[in-house]
Scaffold this motif. Structure first.
Motif, short mmCIF file in Angstrom:
data_model
loop_
_atom_site.label_atom_id
_atom_site.label_comp_id
_atom_site.label_asym_id
_atom_site.label_seq_id
_atom_site.Cartn_x
_atom_site.Cartn_y
_atom_site.Cartn_z
N THR A 44 2.41 4.14 4.29
CA THR A 44 1.92 3.96 2.92
C THR A 44 2.60 2.80 2.20
OG1 THR A 44 3.55 5.61 2.19
CG2 THR A 44 1.32 6.39 2.65
N ALA A 45 3.71 2.29 2.74
CA ALA A 45 4.42 1.18 2.10
C ALA A 45 3.81 -0.17 2.48
CB ALA A 45 5.89 1.21 2.49
N LEU A 46 2.94 -0.21 3.47
CA LEU A 46 2.40 -1.47 3.99
C LEU A 46 1.08 -1.82 3.33
CD1 LEU A 46 3.15 -0.77 7.75
CD2 LEU A 46 4.37 -2.38 6.28
N MET A 47 0.96 -3.08 2.94
CA MET A 47 -0.28 -3.60 2.35
C MET A 47 -0.59 -4.95 2.98
SD MET A 47 -1.52 -1.46 0.10
CE MET A 47 -2.60 -2.49 -0.88
N ARG A 48 -1.86 -5.30 3.01
CA ARG A 48 -2.26 -6.62 3.46
C ARG A 48 -2.14 -7.61 2.30
NH1 ARG A 48 -2.87 -7.93 8.91
NH2 ARG A 48 -4.01 -6.28 9.99
N GLY A 49 -1.46 -8.76 2.54
CA GLY A 49 -1.36 -9.78 1.52
C GLY A 49 -2.63 -10.60 1.42
N ALA A 50 -2.64 -11.59 0.50
CA ALA A 50 -3.82 -12.43 0.29
C ALA A 50 -4.17 -13.23 1.53
CB ALA A 50 -3.59 -13.37 -0.89
N ASP A 51 -3.16 -13.59 2.34
CA ASP A 51 -3.40 -14.36 3.56
C ASP A 51 -3.60 -13.47 4.78
OD1 ASP A 51 -0.87 -13.39 3.65
OD2 ASP A 51 0.13 -15.31 4.03
N GLY A 52 -3.65 -12.14 4.57
CA GLY A 52 -3.89 -11.23 5.66
C GLY A 52 -2.65 -10.72 6.35
N ASP A 53 -1.45 -11.20 5.96
CA ASP A 53 -0.21 -10.74 6.58
C ASP A 53 0.23 -9.41 5.96
OD1 ASP A 53 -0.06 -12.96 8.22
OD2 ASP A 53 1.03 -14.15 6.72
N TRP A 54 1.00 -8.64 6.75
CA TRP A 54 1.50 -7.37 6.23
C TRP A 54 2.62 -7.63 5.22
CZ3 TRP A 54 -1.15 -3.16 6.67
CH2 TRP A 54 -2.02 -2.98 7.76
N THR A 55 2.59 -6.83 4.17
CA THR A 55 3.50 -7.04 3.05
C THR A 55 4.05 -5.71 2.57
OG1 THR A 55 2.21 -8.97 2.35
CG2 THR A 55 3.70 -8.02 0.72
N VAL A 56 5.33 -5.72 2.14
CA VAL A 56 5.92 -4.60 1.42
C VAL A 56 6.41 -5.13 0.08
CG1 VAL A 56 6.59 -3.39 3.52
CG2 VAL A 56 8.20 -4.92 2.44
N TYR A 57 6.67 -4.24 -0.86
CA TYR A 57 7.08 -4.64 -2.20
C TYR A 57 8.52 -4.20 -2.44
CZ TYR A 57 2.18 -5.63 -2.66
OH TYR A 57 0.94 -6.15 -2.45
N VAL A 58 9.34 -5.20 -2.74
CA VAL A 58 10.77 -4.98 -2.94
C VAL A 58 11.06 -4.97 -4.43
CG1 VAL A 58 13.07 -5.91 -2.52
CG2 VAL A 58 11.32 -6.05 -0.74
N GLU A 59 11.86 -4.01 -4.86
CA GLU A 59 12.26 -3.91 -6.27
C GLU A 59 13.47 -4.80 -6.49
OE1 GLU A 59 12.42 -0.24 -9.32
OE2 GLU A 59 14.05 -0.25 -7.84
N GLU A 60 13.25 -5.97 -7.14
CA GLU A 60 14.33 -6.90 -7.40
C GLU A 60 15.19 -6.44 -8.57
OE1 GLU A 60 15.11 -9.29 -5.53
OE2 GLU A 60 13.34 -9.38 -4.24
N ALA A 61 14.56 -5.82 -9.55
CA ALA A 61 15.25 -5.25 -10.71
C ALA A 61 14.44 -4.05 -11.16
CB ALA A 61 15.38 -6.29 -11.82
N GLU A 62 14.95 -3.32 -12.12
CA GLU A 62 14.25 -2.14 -12.60
C GLU A 62 12.87 -2.52 -13.13
OE1 GLU A 62 13.42 1.72 -13.16
OE2 GLU A 62 15.26 0.94 -12.26
N GLY A 63 11.81 -2.03 -12.44
CA GLY A 63 10.44 -2.30 -12.86
C GLY A 63 9.90 -3.64 -12.43
N GLU A 64 10.68 -4.44 -11.68
CA GLU A 64 10.23 -5.75 -11.22
C GLU A 64 10.04 -5.70 -9.70
OE1 GLU A 64 9.48 -8.36 -13.07
OE2 GLU A 64 9.99 -7.32 -14.93
N TYR A 65 8.81 -6.01 -9.22
CA TYR A 65 8.49 -5.88 -7.81
C TYR A 65 7.97 -7.20 -7.27
CZ TYR A 65 8.75 -1.02 -9.18
OH TYR A 65 9.17 0.18 -9.69
#
Length: 427
Positions: A358-379
């Motif tokens: 469930t953490a994996l998403m396709r990016g705009a270029d078709g590559d697999w992407t995850v979202y990292v929380e750099e700061a509180e509420g910032e991804y």
């Protein structure tokens, strides 16, 4: 008179061509004057057309210059417009989500750690009778069913009568035995030394062949022993008995029915131990050693089974890899024919970085992407490469241990990033 006529005729011949030639010359001169006149007229017309073309040529040049000037102005204006719009627009690469949105979207964030992973692999399965403890009861020769002695689901013991049959072939074999037995009894009583080797061996061979034939037809020693009594007159009747202890799983026959040799009448099975056939994908490369345990769930019940066998071919119907397990069933809770869910348990041999699917998403270029929380509420999206599938997890590279990763709700984060980068002018 004749000379005068000849002279006049000769003079006429000489003067006629001259007149004809003069007439031709006059005609050519008149045609020349006409052609010259028409040429002058043509030059006058051509001159007017040339003047017309020159006038229009000047007008065309003015029009082209005007059009080029207008297009140039338009391009300059358009160029400035695009430059202003694109110069002031940048696609958003991160998403800001407040606490309320995070709760509503069900976003779950956790710190990524390198660890040993316990996981399981699912396979659909089916419960079957154990092929080494089950038995199909069938006649060895064409027969007619006379009586049945057991019911469906009944538990029977070894040697218990199941069905009584009649066969002409069996009747002939019984008669042969009844003839051979008295002869053998007399010869064996006299002894080899009295009757001679040939007669002794012939009598012995006849009784052994007759007895072997009856055993092959399904009679047992008790049935054969009964034939020795002279009062037996029911030749052709014989009985099929249980060869193993077990339950009657099938009894698809009726009294009076004629059955062919090899046609199953009764199926017996010892249900204290069953087989479970699990169907794995043909592409599955998991290694299952003999004795490995798996959890079996069927009809709301759970039990452990052990791997016993594995097919080396792909099932031609289901196109799956078949693994056979043995399931102890002492309480008779499971039955053949049940569908089951089989879960094979594994553990990684070394620590791995893995995230849920469930953490994996396709990016705009078709590559697999995850979202990292750099700061509180910032991804921020980070591209990763996928490795092994570990149960419901997926091994990833491109991340470092200690990073906080969105495990659930990644779709909402991706939507927020896409909205931030949306251009209403479609540029």
């Amino acid at each position: 008179m004749k000379k005068t006529l000849i002279s006049v005729f000769a003079l006429t011949l000489l003067t006629a061509p001259l007149s004809f030639v003069q007439a031709e010359e006059d005609a050519h001169q008149e045609a020349g004057h006409d052609h010259a006149a028409s040429g002058d007229d043509h030059q006058e017309v051509t001159g007017e057309e040339g003047e017309y073309k020159e006038d229009h040529g000047e007008e065309g040049e003015h029009e082209e210059e005007g059009e080029h000037e207008e297009e140039g102005d338009h391009e300059e204006e358009g160029g400035h417009g695009h430059e202003d719009e694109n110069g002031g627009h940048e696609e958003a690469a991160t998403a800001s989500i407040n606490a309320k949105q995070k709760d509503l979207a069900g976003i779950e964030v956790a710190t990524l750690e390198s660890r040993l992973v316990d996981y399981e692999i699912y396979a659909p399965g089916e419960l079957l009778t154990n092929g080494y403890t089950s038995y199909h009861v069938s006649p060895r020769v064409a027969s007619v069913v006379l009586r049945r002695h057991v019911e469906l689901g009944e538990h029977v013991t070894k040697g218990q009568p199941l069905v009584t049959l009649f066969s002409e072939t069996v009747a002939q074999a019984q008669a042969d035995y009844r003839k051979a037995f008295p002869e053998w009894k007399r010869i064996s009583g006299l002894g080899r030394s009295v009757v001679g080797d040939q007669r002794f061996n012939t009598a012995k061979a006849n009784i052994e062949a007759a007895r072997a034939t009856l055993l092959a037809y399904g009679l047992n020693d008790d049935d054969i022993g009964a034939l020795k009594a002279s009062g037996v007159d029911s030749l052709g009747e014989y009985m099929l008995r249980a060869r193993v202890d077990g339950a009657v799983l099938t009894d698809e026959f009726e009294q009076g029915q004629r059955v062919e040799a090899g046609q199953p009448l009764v199926t017996l099975a010892d249900e204290s131990e069953l087989w479970v056939e699990a169907h794995l994908p043909a592409s599955s490369d998991i290694v299952l050693e003999k004795g490995a345990e798996a959890e079996v769930r069927a009809a709301g019940r759970v039990a452990l089974a052990t791997v016993s066998q594995e097919a080396h071919t792909i099932d031609p119907v289901t196109r799956t890899r078949i693994v056979r397990l043995e399931l102890d069933n002492p309480e008779d809770r499971f039955h053949p024919g049940m569908f089951a869910d089989v879960y094979f348990r594994f553990k990684t041999s070394e620590p791995v970085l893995a995230v849920p699917e469930t953490a994996l998403m396709r990016g705009a270029d078709g590559d697999w992407t995850v979202y990292v929380e750099e700061a509180e509420g910032e991804y921020e999206p980070v591209e990763v490469e996928l490795g092994r599938s570990i149960g419901g997890l997926r091994e990833v590279s491109g991340l470092a241990a200690g990073q906080r990763v969105v495990l659930r709700g990644a779709f909402f984060v991706a939507s927020e990033i896409a909205k931030g980068g949306f251009d209403p002018h479609n540029h």
